[in-house]
Design a protein around this motif. Sequence first.
Motif, PDB file in Angstrom:
ATOM      1  N   ASN A  43       0.824  -1.201   0.000  1.00 36.94           N
ATOM      2  CA  ASN A  43       0.000   0.000   0.000  1.00 36.94           C
ATOM      3  C   ASN A  43       0.862   1.257   0.000  1.00 36.94           C
ATOM      4  N   ARG A  44       0.344   2.301  -0.641  1.00 42.04           N
ATOM      5  CA  ARG A  44       0.946   3.612  -0.455  1.00 42.04           C
ATOM      6  C   ARG A  44       0.755   4.045   0.995  1.00 42.04           C
ATOM      7  N   ILE A  45       1.610   4.944   1.459  1.00 38.81           N
ATOM      8  CA  ILE A  45       1.599   5.350   2.862  1.00 38.81           C
ATOM      9  C   ILE A  45       0.282   6.015   3.252  1.00 38.81           C
ATOM     10  N   VAL A  46      -0.415   6.603   2.261  1.00 33.85           N
ATOM     11  CA  VAL A  46      -1.654   7.322   2.575  1.00 33.85           C
ATOM     12  C   VAL A  46      -2.868   6.403   2.595  1.00 33.85           C
ATOM     13  N   ILE A  47      -2.695   5.131   2.251  1.00 36.05           N
ATOM     14  CA  ILE A  47      -3.800   4.175   2.253  1.00 36.05           C
ATOM     15  C   ILE A  47      -3.588   3.205   3.415  1.00 36.05           C
ATOM     16  N   SER A  48      -4.556   3.130   4.313  1.00 38.75           N
ATOM     17  CA  SER A  48      -4.390   2.283   5.490  1.00 38.75           C
ATOM     18  C   SER A  48      -4.570   0.818   5.135  1.00 38.75           C
ATOM     19  N   VAL A  49      -3.894  -0.028   5.909  1.00 34.47           N
ATOM     20  CA  VAL A  49      -4.017  -1.481   5.795  1.00 34.47           C
ATOM     21  C   VAL A  49      -5.010  -1.938   6.858  1.00 34.47           C
ATOM     22  N   PRO A  50      -5.939  -2.840   6.527  1.00 34.00           N
ATOM     23  CA  PRO A  50      -7.013  -3.173   7.473  1.00 34.00           C
ATOM     24  C   PRO A  50      -6.631  -4.171   8.570  1.00 34.00           C
ATOM     25  N   PHE A  51      -5.368  -4.139   8.985  1.00 30.93           N
ATOM     26  CA  PHE A  51      -4.936  -4.954  10.127  1.00 30.93           C
ATOM     27  C   PHE A  51      -3.638  -4.352  10.649  1.00 30.93           C
ATOM     28  N   PRO A  52      -3.313  -4.560  11.928  1.00 32.89           N
ATOM     29  CA  PRO A  52      -2.088  -3.986  12.492  1.00 32.89           C
ATOM     30  C   PRO A  52      -0.847  -4.483  11.757  1.00 32.89           C
ATOM     31  N   LYS A  53       0.166  -3.654  11.731  1.00 32.61           N
ATOM     32  CA  LYS A  53       1.413  -4.010  11.057  1.00 32.61           C
ATOM     33  C   LYS A  53       2.024  -5.235  11.728  1.00 32.61           C
ATOM     34  N   PRO A  54       2.290  -6.301  10.966  1.00 32.36           N
ATOM     35  CA  PRO A  54       2.877  -7.504  11.572  1.00 32.36           C
ATOM     36  C   PRO A  54       4.348  -7.285  11.935  1.00 32.36           C
ATOM     37  N   GLU A  55       4.839  -8.149  12.772  1.00 29.78           N
ATOM     38  CA  GLU A  55       6.242  -8.075  13.185  1.00 29.78           C
ATOM     39  C   GLU A  55       7.169  -8.282  11.994  1.00 29.78           C
ATOM     40  N   ALA A  56       6.790  -9.170  11.059  1.00 28.67           N
ATOM     41  CA  ALA A  56       7.580  -9.439   9.856  1.00 28.67           C
ATOM     42  C   ALA A  56       6.675 -10.113   8.835  1.00 28.67           C
ATOM     43  N   GLU A  57       7.163 -10.145   7.597  1.00 29.06           N
ATOM     44  CA  GLU A  57       6.431 -10.811   6.521  1.00 29.06           C
ATOM     45  C   GLU A  57       7.321 -11.895   5.923  1.00 29.06           C
ATOM     46  N   PHE A  58       6.713 -13.028   5.604  1.00 29.76           N
ATOM     47  CA  PHE A  58       7.426 -14.151   5.019  1.00 29.76           C
ATOM     48  C   PHE A  58       6.779 -14.530   3.693  1.00 29.76           C
ATOM     49  N   ASP A  59       7.587 -14.712   2.655  1.00 27.27           N
ATOM     50  CA  ASP A  59       7.116 -15.234   1.377  1.00 27.27           C
ATOM     51  C   ASP A  59       7.305 -16.742   1.389  1.00 27.27           C
ATOM     52  N   LEU A  60       6.235 -17.469   1.063  1.00 28.44           N
ATOM     53  CA  LEU A  60       6.292 -18.927   1.113  1.00 28.44           C
ATOM     54  C   LEU A  60       5.735 -19.475  -0.199  1.00 28.44           C
ATOM     55  N   LEU A  61       6.650 -19.884  -1.085  1.00 28.71           N
ATOM     56  CA  LEU A  61       6.293 -20.438  -2.390  1.00 28.71           C
ATOM     57  C   LEU A  61       6.311 -21.962  -2.290  1.00 28.71           C
ATOM     58  N   ILE A  62       5.141 -22.558  -2.476  1.00 27.17           N
ATOM     59  CA  ILE A  62       4.977 -24.001  -2.308  1.00 27.17           C
ATOM     60  C   ILE A  62       4.528 -24.596  -3.639  1.00 27.17           C
ATOM     61  N   GLY A  63       5.147 -25.705  -4.018  1.00 24.59           N
ATOM     62  CA  GLY A  63       4.725 -26.321  -5.273  1.00 24.59           C
ATOM     63  C   GLY A  63       5.259 -27.722  -5.440  1.00 24.59           C
ATOM     64  N   ASP A  64       4.535 -28.507  -6.242  1.00 26.97           N
ATOM     65  CA  ASP A  64       4.992 -29.860  -6.553  1.00 26.97           C
ATOM     66  C   ASP A  64       6.198 -29.817  -7.484  1.00 26.97           C
ATOM     67  N   TRP A  65       6.948 -30.920  -7.510  1.00 24.32           N
ATOM     68  CA  TRP A  65       8.241 -30.959  -8.197  1.00 24.32           C
ATOM     69  C   TRP A  65       8.492 -32.370  -8.714  1.00 24.32           C
ATOM     70  N   PHE A  66       9.137 -32.460  -9.880  1.00 20.29           N
ATOM     71  CA  PHE A  66       9.477 -33.757 -10.486  1.00 20.29           C
ATOM     72  C   PHE A  66      10.957 -34.075 -10.276  1.00 20.29           C
ATOM     73  N   TYR A  67      11.267 -35.362 -10.102  1.00 17.67           N
ATOM     74  CA  TYR A  67      12.662 -35.783 -10.060  1.00 17.67           C
ATOM     75  C   TYR A  67      13.335 -35.587 -11.419  1.00 17.67           C
ATOM     76  N   ASP A  68      12.601 -35.845 -12.506  1.00  9.86           N
ATOM     77  CA  ASP A  68      13.157 -35.646 -13.841  1.00  9.86           C
ATOM     78  C   ASP A  68      13.329 -34.159 -14.117  1.00  9.86           C
ATOM     79  N   ASP A  69      14.322 -33.808 -14.932  1.00  7.61           N
ATOM     80  CA  ASP A  69      14.482 -32.399 -15.275  1.00  7.61           C
ATOM     81  C   ASP A  69      13.336 -31.960 -16.193  1.00  7.61           C
TER      82      ASP A  69
END
Length: 562
Positions: free
Chosen positions: A148-174
């Motif tokens: 968000n831009r600084i002038v637009i409020s976020v509808p929940f308190p600022k969290p202590e930190a943010e984590f990106d978590l990319l989850i996906g299936d994977w093949f043994y073969d290339d």
Amino acid sequence: MAFAGKHSLLIPCAALLAIFIAGANGIDIFLEWDVAADTTIKPLSVDQPVITINGMFPGPLINSTTNDFVHVNVFNNLDEPLLFTWNGIQQRLNSWQDGVSGTNCPILPRKNWTYVFQVKDQIGSFFYFPSINFQKAGGGFGPIRVNNRIVISVPFPKPEAEFDLLIGDWFYDDYKKTRSMANTSLTAYNAIPDVILMNGKGPFGYQMTREPESFTVTKGMTYRFRISNVGSVFSFNFRIQNHKMVLVETEGSYTNQITLRSLDVHVGQSYSVLVTADQNEADYYIVASPKLISTNDSSNLVGLGVLHYSNSKSQVTGPLPIGPDPFDLDFSMNQAKSVRWNLTAGAARPNPQGTFNVSNVTLSQTFILQGSKAEISGWPRYVINNVSYLTLETPLKLADYFVNGSGVYQLDWFPTNSVNDEATRGVSVVTGNHKGWIELVFNNNLDVIDSWHLDGFGFHVVGFGIGEWAPESRSTYNLFDPVVRSTVQVYPGGWTAVYAFLDNPGMWNLRSQLLQNWFLGQELYIRVHNSDPNPAKERPPPENLLLCGQCKFLHLKLVLLS
């Protein structure tokens, strides 16, 4: 004193105005990416090339604020062409930067090209990935945050930190071997991945060269997890042992805040949840288990990470937290229906999300799309209304702009409300009425959960159902607060309906997010054209436009004409 007081008030007002203008205009973010196939990064213990960006897998975070301009100079060090697409970034008035085969010429090996796009009027969690040659199965994906831009409020308190978590299936073969099998063998329909990764790392307790994914938290603090399904095949159920989650955002929309024990995330989707570290200081399992497949606690197909309290002295042990029955589609659909738009939250603009109401819209188009599979001339294909998309050497966007599509595609031959008698291949391009409301109905004739994505737009998810959709199904729609997103699931033997306002001129890709389905033809393009010469129409092609196919030598013609 009055004079001094007047000016002392003007100074902070002027500073605030400067912040507002800077925030509204955005800044330029410059990135350089070296894309390579690295055999030294091993998510598991098997030898396979992994597509890295600047040596990283997953790739680097694009951390932006709404209205910023992002410049990504991509150096292709693979041995084959490459494109990136920005999953959920709407590319306002600018499909030239969309990065799919119908809009861009690929970046050739040992060449580079710079994408320039604006994250205009958007907030939320997204991701990028390579869009051609089945390369997503080899990596190359990474997270995108639009703050968000600084002038637009976020509808929940600022969290202590943010984590990106990319989850996906994977093949043994290339990915090249998997691609070859998908393109030549009818057994490709049954290709099952081998493992589920979290941020490119294998499950906790699994034999591998990289440590499992772990997030360190402090007791009493709240954290934001931005979760994306970057896989190819499986929807998954996400949960954290002994912890509840509060759903707050999905793909650019703030949601009504609901508390969940687990969350289904379908291929191509992104969510934000808040997690409060309110348990005893120990380690806890983070679990992602696939839908519509039987697994146990020791299965490779259960992604496992660790939530680690900073003062924890013990390693996580014991049985995994129990999730919903993976075959219980009623649970999944009811949860999907509970994901509603937060009508009072501010969006990227000061006006609240609920300003954009769909309860009284007039539909100008309805497309009824049947997703299924077929054999065409003995080869496996996925089809929409019995048509499998045929990828051409000339991108549709170039053909549309320079030669009005002549010799490349025929507009509107594709059946949008009926099914071809025989399965066939073709270049599927349909007209989307500019500034009209379109209803897209996705019917799933497959035995898996399909997932559909529309580039260039967010759509309102108005309905889910089992069985064949009919006009009477509209009576079940939620037109009060349907969530807006760009990727939606369609359950096997069921339908999903969405509304989209086609206010973004361009050539836009509508596709299955299941990688094999997309690769084998389950896509089409919607041409949203605005002939009005006013500035609202799409931007002209960029100066660094790549040319290929029938347009390959166009620059020489332009030079001669000039």
